[in-house]
Design a protein around this motif. Sequence first.
Motif, PDB file in Angstrom:
ATOM      1  N   LEU A  88      93.277 -53.269 183.764  1.00 23.89           N
ATOM      2  CA  LEU A  88      92.564 -52.710 182.626  1.00 23.89           C
ATOM      3  C   LEU A  88      92.756 -51.196 182.540  1.00 23.89           C
ATOM      4  O   LEU A  88      92.940 -50.632 181.462  1.00 23.89           O
ATOM      5  CB  LEU A  88      91.071 -53.034 182.742  1.00 23.89           C
ATOM      6  CG  LEU A  88      90.179 -52.641 181.554  1.00 23.89           C
ATOM      7  CD1 LEU A  88      90.465 -53.554 180.364  1.00 23.89           C
ATOM      8  CD2 LEU A  88      88.712 -52.716 181.940  1.00 23.89           C
ATOM      9  N   LYS A  89      92.748 -50.544 183.699  1.00 20.17           N
ATOM     10  CA  LYS A  89      92.886 -49.094 183.744  1.00 20.17           C
ATOM     11  C   LYS A  89      94.318 -48.630 183.458  1.00 20.17           C
ATOM     12  O   LYS A  89      94.577 -47.437 183.369  1.00 20.17           O
ATOM     13  CB  LYS A  89      92.433 -48.555 185.099  1.00 20.17           C
ATOM     14  CG  LYS A  89      90.963 -48.806 185.414  1.00 20.17           C
ATOM     15  CD  LYS A  89      90.040 -48.043 184.484  1.00 20.17           C
ATOM     16  CE  LYS A  89      89.895 -46.610 184.910  1.00 20.17           C
ATOM     17  NZ  LYS A  89      88.907 -45.861 184.083  1.00 20.17           N
ATOM     18  N   SER A  90      95.232 -49.586 183.323  1.00 16.88           N
ATOM     19  CA  SER A  90      96.596 -49.264 182.916  1.00 16.88           C
ATOM     20  C   SER A  90      96.808 -49.537 181.430  1.00 16.88           C
ATOM     21  O   SER A  90      97.919 -49.419 180.925  1.00 16.88           O
ATOM     22  CB  SER A  90      97.600 -50.089 183.737  1.00 16.88           C
ATOM     23  OG  SER A  90      97.499 -49.777 185.105  1.00 16.88           O
ATOM     24  N   ASN A  95      90.851 -44.421 180.549  1.00 13.64           N
ATOM     25  CA  ASN A  95      89.888 -43.363 180.861  1.00 13.64           C
ATOM     26  C   ASN A  95      88.444 -43.752 180.566  1.00 13.64           C
ATOM     27  O   ASN A  95      87.574 -42.886 180.480  1.00 13.64           O
ATOM     28  CB  ASN A  95      90.246 -42.098 180.073  1.00 13.64           C
ATOM     29  CG  ASN A  95      91.610 -41.556 180.452  1.00 13.64           C
ATOM     30  OD1 ASN A  95      91.945 -41.484 181.627  1.00 13.64           O
ATOM     31  ND2 ASN A  95      92.406 -41.193 179.451  1.00 13.64           N
ATOM     32  N   TYR A  96      88.192 -45.042 180.448  1.00 11.43           N
ATOM     33  CA  TYR A  96      86.847 -45.482 180.105  1.00 11.43           C
ATOM     34  C   TYR A  96      85.989 -45.644 181.361  1.00 11.43           C
ATOM     35  O   TYR A  96      86.481 -46.071 182.409  1.00 11.43           O
ATOM     36  CB  TYR A  96      86.895 -46.803 179.339  1.00 11.43           C
ATOM     37  CG  TYR A  96      87.304 -46.648 177.892  1.00 11.43           C
ATOM     38  CD1 TYR A  96      86.465 -47.052 176.867  1.00 11.43           C
ATOM     39  CD2 TYR A  96      88.528 -46.088 177.540  1.00 11.43           C
ATOM     40  CE1 TYR A  96      86.833 -46.912 175.535  1.00 11.43           C
ATOM     41  CE2 TYR A  96      88.902 -45.930 176.216  1.00 11.43           C
ATOM     42  CZ  TYR A  96      88.049 -46.351 175.222  1.00 11.43           C
ATOM     43  OH  TYR A  96      88.407 -46.204 173.911  1.00 11.43           O
ATOM     44  N   PRO A  97      84.696 -45.301 181.293  1.00 11.10           N
ATOM     45  CA  PRO A  97      83.839 -45.408 182.478  1.00 11.10           C
ATOM     46  C   PRO A  97      83.570 -46.855 182.875  1.00 11.10           C
ATOM     47  O   PRO A  97      83.457 -47.734 182.017  1.00 11.10           O
ATOM     48  CB  PRO A  97      82.545 -44.716 182.043  1.00 11.10           C
ATOM     49  CG  PRO A  97      82.542 -44.809 180.555  1.00 11.10           C
ATOM     50  CD  PRO A  97      83.983 -44.741 180.130  1.00 11.10           C
ATOM     51  N   ILE A  98      83.472 -47.064 184.181  1.00 11.91           N
ATOM     52  CA  ILE A  98      83.245 -48.393 184.741  1.00 11.91           C
ATOM     53  C   ILE A  98      82.139 -48.316 185.782  1.00 11.91           C
ATOM     54  O   ILE A  98      82.100 -47.383 186.585  1.00 11.91           O
ATOM     55  CB  ILE A  98      84.524 -48.951 185.393  1.00 11.91           C
ATOM     56  CG1 ILE A  98      85.566 -49.290 184.328  1.00 11.91           C
ATOM     57  CG2 ILE A  98      84.217 -50.197 186.221  1.00 11.91           C
ATOM     58  CD1 ILE A  98      86.885 -49.754 184.911  1.00 11.91           C
ATOM     59  N   ILE A  99      81.251 -49.297 185.756  1.00 10.52           N
ATOM     60  CA  ILE A  99      80.254 -49.460 186.812  1.00 10.52           C
ATOM     61  C   ILE A  99      80.496 -50.800 187.484  1.00 10.52           C
ATOM     62  O   ILE A  99      80.612 -51.825 186.811  1.00 10.52           O
ATOM     63  CB  ILE A  99      78.822 -49.394 186.256  1.00 10.52           C
ATOM     64  CG1 ILE A  99      78.543 -48.023 185.651  1.00 10.52           C
ATOM     65  CG2 ILE A  99      77.803 -49.689 187.353  1.00 10.52           C
ATOM     66  CD1 ILE A  99      77.163 -47.886 185.040  1.00 10.52           C
ATOM     67  N   GLN A 120      88.032 -43.917 189.465  1.00  5.98           N
ATOM     68  CA  GLN A 120      86.785 -43.374 189.971  1.00  5.98           C
ATOM     69  C   GLN A 120      85.599 -44.096 189.341  1.00  5.98           C
ATOM     70  O   GLN A 120      84.813 -43.513 188.601  1.00  5.98           O
ATOM     71  CB  GLN A 120      86.707 -41.877 189.695  1.00  5.98           C
ATOM     72  CG  GLN A 120      87.778 -41.082 190.435  1.00  5.98           C
ATOM     73  CD  GLN A 120      87.726 -39.611 190.100  1.00  5.98           C
ATOM     74  OE1 GLN A 120      87.338 -39.229 189.008  1.00  5.98           O
ATOM     75  NE2 GLN A 120      88.107 -38.775 191.037  1.00  5.98           N
ATOM     76  N   PRO A 121      85.440 -45.380 189.625  1.00  2.97           N
ATOM     77  CA  PRO A 121      84.307 -46.111 189.069  1.00  2.97           C
ATOM     78  C   PRO A 121      83.024 -45.762 189.807  1.00  2.97           C
ATOM     79  O   PRO A 121      83.054 -45.288 190.935  1.00  2.97           O
ATOM     80  CB  PRO A 121      84.684 -47.578 189.308  1.00  2.97           C
ATOM     81  CG  PRO A 121      85.501 -47.520 190.558  1.00  2.97           C
ATOM     82  CD  PRO A 121      86.276 -46.228 190.487  1.00  2.97           C
TER      83      PRO A 121
END
Length: 263
Positions: A88-90, A95-99, A120-121
């Motif tokens: 997903l991060k590719s 650059n979307y935030p993830i928790i 950097q989640p």
Amino acid sequence: MNFEIRSCGEAIFIYSFTVVQCFSEKEELTNFYSLFPKEKYDIKILVYKFSDINTAFENILSLTKEVHLFTFYLDKNPICIIQFIKKLKSSKYANYPIILFSKNMDNLSKALYILKKPFQPAILPLNQQTSFILIEYVQYYYNIYKKGLRKTLVVDIPSCFYRIKIDHILFIEAQNKKVSICTKDNQITEIPITFHDILKKIPKDTLIQSHRSYIINPNNVTRIDKEAKHWIASFYNTDKKAFISRSYMKNALNITTKKKKNL
């Protein structure tokens, strides 16, 4: 170019704060709505519960809504889910935030090891003690979202509620006792409100009236044809046009030229 017509009843949430919750069981879902009891229109939760990782990825990539925050639950098949996050991060969501959540610290340790920089989640063990941290994270991203709403057209009437980013609007056209809002996503949103009333709701220094029946976004004007009696404004990514009448010509041209120079 074809436009999709959205009626009032079909568009309750437009550009709301959207949280995508992935691979979660019903009993594990964090109730984000409870964090914002006074702002029920601002939150949209999309829940994806898939057994097939590829299907999940295809569905998330095909989302047309703007996403503001992703949450992932690692307790079931954590390695596959972590690999899914790397994939997903590719993508367009780089650059979307993830928790990340888990009741098992081993899963979080694996995530921390595999998702090295530039990933950097926010990694949280899912328990009562960390719920305050969760609230801080979500509210942080929510406040970023709200700052962007300062340049947003909000229409709150008995029959429907709309929130549309000014930057997305090409022009607004009056049609009897309703208006049609043409946006960059090739859609026309019809709202049962008078032209006079919509003018009152436009944020200062954003859209401008160009005609008794038109309001234009000067930032999205690509060309002004001055040969006709009424000038004709063209816009990005559409064949749709808006008129500029004689009484508004000077103001429309000055503002449009000034904004283009400041871009």
